[in-house]
Scaffold this active site. Structure first.
Site, PDB file in Angstrom:
ATOM      1  CG  LEU A 106      -2.223  -0.836   1.394  1.00 37.92           C
ATOM      2  CD1 LEU A 106      -2.957  -0.594   2.650  1.00 37.92           C
ATOM      3  CD2 LEU A 106      -3.036  -0.707   0.163  1.00 37.92           C
ATOM      4  CG  ASP A 107       0.675   3.788  -3.128  1.00 38.99           C
ATOM      5  OD1 ASP A 107       1.237   3.078  -3.557  1.00 38.99           O
ATOM      6  OD2 ASP A 107      -0.441   4.806  -3.600  1.00 38.99           O
ATOM      7  CE1 TYR A 108       5.744   7.670   4.720  1.00 41.66           C
ATOM      8  CE2 TYR A 108       4.218   9.762   3.805  1.00 41.66           C
ATOM      9  CZ  TYR A 108       5.069   9.127   4.884  1.00 41.66           C
ATOM     10  OH  TYR A 108       5.635   9.967   5.648  1.00 41.66           O
TER      11      TYR A 108
END
Ligand code: URA
Length: 241
Positions: A106-108
């Site tokens: 999952l992205d930052y």
């Protein structure tokens, strides 16, 4: 007595190599069970047996499975050379006790359901896009999404010259005051920043993104930053997908 299973499956479960690569090790005569070289692929063994690969004893690691409600502001990685916060920082003693890692990414700036495990076999199954594992997201985007645009997202959007697989897309609600739309998407692949880029491609910006479900596992009952072990039936289900 521990469960008997095919030697290559046991080796894969213990993180030696994939099942296929373990089969090759067996055929090459590099694996022993209770002191004897085994070359037959049908051989069964259990964690009670003494197994070696190239003379090294198999590390019999108990498999662990968790779902973490990842908050934004954490990297999905086991280690960051720049010392930034990673999802491992949220896993407490589980991160040191077991060699766990995240399944997928999952992205930052994305929050939501992230599976964590030390089971490499399950990870490969779940990130293989051929297995069409559902990932459900809630995206808050700027502007008012039209039904034509919903249809476009559903059919597939070209990203780097390749069309995304068909998706399920629903408008959850429109916020008139802030002129934003809450969109629910169910996709079955995991290209880099896929949801954000799908919206970008049709002229929208994702303001907030949360993964509410990964396959059969959701963040229900968890607060951001919390995790829980998966129930045996959930692990079984993930293996059956
Ligand atoms: N799609 C994105 O754009 N970001 C994520 O983190 C996951 C899916």
């Amino acid at each position: 007595m521990k469960e008997q299973m095919r030697l290559q499956k046991l080796m894969a479960m213990c993180g030696v190599a994939s099942r296929r690569a373990s089969e090759k090790l067996i055929l090459e005569g590099r694996v022993t069970v209770n002191g004897k070289i085994v070359r037959e692929l049908g051989t069964k063994a259990s964690l009670d047996d003494e197994i070696t690969v190239d003379g090294n004893a198999l590390v019999k690691e108990e498999k662990v499975y968790f779902v973490l409600y990842k908050p934004t502001g954490y990297l999905t990685t086991v280690k960051d050379d720049l010392g930034r916060r990673t999802v491992m920082d949220l896993m407490g003693s589980e991160a040191t006790k077991n060699r766990i890692f995240p399944i997928g990414r999952l992205d930052y700036d994305t929050s939501g359901a992230l599976l964590m495990t030390n089971d490499g076999e399950l990870m490969s199954r779940l990130i293989n896009s051929a297995n069409n594992i559902e990932k459900e997201y809630l995206a808050r985007i700027n502007g008012h999404l039209t039904l034509e645009e919903v249809a476009k997202l559903k059919k597939g959007i070209e990203l780097d010259g390749v069309k995304t697989k068909p998706a399920q897309v629903f408008i959850d609600s429109y916020d008139k005051r802030y002129n934003t739309t809450l969109v629910r998407l169910i996709i079955t692949e995991g290209k880099n920043r896929q949801v954000r880029r799908m919206f970008e491609a049709i002229g929208y910006e994702v303001k907030k993104l949360r993964r509410v479900r990964f396959a059969c596992v959701s963040t229900e009952g968890l607060q951001k930053g919390e995790f829980r072990p998966l129930k045996p039936h959930e692990v079984k289900k993930l293996y059956s997908l």
